[in-house]
Design a protein around this motif. Structure first.
Motif, short mmCIF file in Angstrom:
data_model
loop_
_atom_site.label_atom_id
_atom_site.label_comp_id
_atom_site.label_asym_id
_atom_site.label_seq_id
_atom_site.Cartn_x
_atom_site.Cartn_y
_atom_site.Cartn_z
N LEU A 80 0.82 -1.21 0.00
CA LEU A 80 0.00 0.00 0.00
C LEU A 80 0.86 1.26 0.00
O LEU A 80 0.53 2.24 -0.67
CB LEU A 80 -0.93 0.00 1.22
N GLU A 81 1.94 1.23 0.77
CA GLU A 81 2.79 2.41 0.90
C GLU A 81 3.77 2.58 -0.26
O GLU A 81 4.19 3.70 -0.57
CB GLU A 81 3.56 2.35 2.23
N HIS A 82 4.14 1.47 -0.91
CA HIS A 82 5.15 1.53 -1.97
C HIS A 82 4.72 0.74 -3.21
O HIS A 82 5.37 -0.23 -3.60
CB HIS A 82 6.48 0.98 -1.45
N PRO A 83 3.64 1.18 -3.86
CA PRO A 83 3.18 0.46 -5.06
C PRO A 83 4.19 0.49 -6.19
O PRO A 83 4.16 -0.39 -7.07
CB PRO A 83 1.89 1.21 -5.43
N GLU A 84 5.08 1.47 -6.17
CA GLU A 84 6.09 1.56 -7.22
C GLU A 84 7.19 0.52 -7.05
O GLU A 84 7.93 0.22 -7.99
CB GLU A 84 6.71 2.96 -7.23
N PHE A 140 -6.67 -1.98 7.46
CA PHE A 140 -6.37 -1.54 6.09
C PHE A 140 -7.59 -1.63 5.17
O PHE A 140 -7.46 -1.43 3.96
CB PHE A 140 -5.24 -2.40 5.51
N LYS A 141 -8.75 -1.91 5.72
CA LYS A 141 -9.92 -2.18 4.89
C LYS A 141 -10.24 -1.07 3.90
O LYS A 141 -10.52 -1.33 2.73
CB LYS A 141 -11.15 -2.45 5.77
N GLN A 142 -10.20 0.16 4.36
CA GLN A 142 -10.58 1.29 3.51
C GLN A 142 -9.57 1.57 2.40
O GLN A 142 -9.87 2.32 1.47
CB GLN A 142 -10.76 2.55 4.37
N ARG A 143 -8.41 0.95 2.46
CA ARG A 143 -7.36 1.22 1.48
C ARG A 143 -7.15 0.07 0.49
O ARG A 143 -6.36 0.21 -0.45
CB ARG A 143 -6.04 1.54 2.19
N LEU A 144 -7.83 -1.04 0.71
CA LEU A 144 -7.57 -2.21 -0.14
C LEU A 144 -7.86 -1.95 -1.61
O LEU A 144 -7.19 -2.52 -2.48
CB LEU A 144 -8.40 -3.40 0.36
N ARG A 171 -12.05 -10.46 -2.25
CA ARG A 171 -13.20 -9.71 -2.76
C ARG A 171 -12.92 -8.21 -2.83
O ARG A 171 -13.33 -7.53 -3.78
CB ARG A 171 -14.42 -9.95 -1.87
N LEU A 172 -12.19 -7.70 -1.86
CA LEU A 172 -11.99 -6.25 -1.75
C LEU A 172 -10.80 -5.72 -2.53
O LEU A 172 -10.76 -4.54 -2.86
CB LEU A 172 -11.83 -5.87 -0.27
N ILE A 173 -9.83 -6.58 -2.83
CA ILE A 173 -8.66 -6.15 -3.61
C ILE A 173 -8.94 -6.39 -5.09
O ILE A 173 -9.27 -7.51 -5.49
CB ILE A 173 -7.39 -6.91 -3.19
N PRO A 174 -8.82 -5.38 -5.92
CA PRO A 174 -9.09 -5.54 -7.35
C PRO A 174 -8.23 -6.65 -7.98
O PRO A 174 -7.01 -6.68 -7.78
CB PRO A 174 -8.73 -4.16 -7.94
N HIS A 175 -8.86 -7.54 -8.69
CA HIS A 175 -8.17 -8.58 -9.47
C HIS A 175 -7.35 -9.56 -8.61
O HIS A 175 -6.44 -10.22 -9.12
CB HIS A 175 -7.26 -7.96 -10.53
N ALA A 176 -7.67 -9.68 -7.33
CA ALA A 176 -6.96 -10.64 -6.47
C ALA A 176 -7.43 -12.05 -6.77
O ALA A 176 -8.57 -12.28 -7.18
CB ALA A 176 -7.19 -10.31 -5.00
N GLU A 177 -6.53 -13.02 -6.58
CA GLU A 177 -6.84 -14.43 -6.80
C GLU A 177 -6.84 -15.15 -5.45
O GLU A 177 -5.92 -14.97 -4.65
CB GLU A 177 -5.79 -15.07 -7.70
N LEU A 178 -7.85 -15.97 -5.18
CA LEU A 178 -7.95 -16.71 -3.93
C LEU A 178 -7.64 -18.19 -4.16
O LEU A 178 -8.19 -18.81 -5.06
CB LEU A 178 -9.35 -16.58 -3.33
#
Length: 218
Positions: A80-84, A140-144, A171-178
């Motif tokens: 979350l803090e370092h997506p780059e 971290f829910k609001q930032r997922l 479910r909350l993270i875009p394009h995540a795989e479970l």
């Protein structure tokens, strides 16, 4: 390609040895010992995250992070803090919002245990209780939804304490795989290292190839 394995509470860097041995392909693999990184300072989550973040920043290029439990929380936070810097996240038995009631009950149980049982963790009983207490307000829910790197959410089929959180993360993270690991409990890296390695091979190597293709197309 650089892969960083982050162990959980009650584990050490060596907890990843069997998983590393079962991986195919080539990669620069790092398994930092969280307790060595934080040695000499008070063991709190904030300090642990700071030294872990500094460690990842010191590595060249992007990193694929794979963390279990506490290690997964650190990997999620760093992503979350370092997506780059984060190339992908593999979150095993990871909570995105700390279950306060469970942590409080866990600390009560820890207080009843003899101090010698904590020595194999590399921490004292006081440090373990202090660390878990310092994590109580993490959420971290609001930032997922901000996460824009590939994410694999993994949980052992028998890890009842974390299955719900795993499903919600996916479910909350875009394009995540479970992925659920059959017959495995909480410590998937030790209980099912070959299954975990196969999953990682498929996820990380596939994502690395996508990145190479994108770079070649530019």
């Amino acid at each position: 390609m650089t892969v960083v394995f982050v162990h959980g509470l009650g584990q050490q860097a060596a907890s990843w040895d069997k998983t590393k041995e079962a991986l195919s392909g080539s990669a620069d693999i790092f398994t930092p010992d969280l307790w060595e990184l934080s040695a000499g300072s008070e063991v709190t989550y904030d300090h642990l995250y700071d030294v872990f973040s500094d460690y990842c920043q010191s590595l060249s290029g992007k990193v694929h992070l794979c963390g279990l439990s506490l290690g997964g929380v650190l990997a999620l936070h760093y992503g979350l803090e370092h997506p780059e810097k984060a190339a992908s996240l593999t979150l095993i038995a990871t909570q995105y919002q700390m279950p306060k009631t469970l942590l409080k009950c866990q600390n009560i149980f820890f207080r009843l245990l003899p101090g010698k049982l904590f020595e194999q963790m590399g921490l004292t009983k006081k440090e373990v209780i202090g660390l878990t207490r310092s994590m109580m307000d993490l959420n971290f829910k609001q930032r997922l939804s901000e996460i824009n790197v590939p994410v694999a959410v993994v949980c052992g089929e028998k890890d009842t304490a974390n299955k719900k959180a795993a499903a919600e993360l996916a479910r909350l993270i875009p394009h995540a795989e479970l992925s659920m690991v059959p017959r495995a409990g909480h410590e998937v890296n030790e209980a099912a290292p070959q299954q975990l390695a196969a999953l990682l091979d498929g996820f990380i190597l596939r994502r690395a190839q996508v990145s190479l293709n994108r770079s070649a197309a530019r």
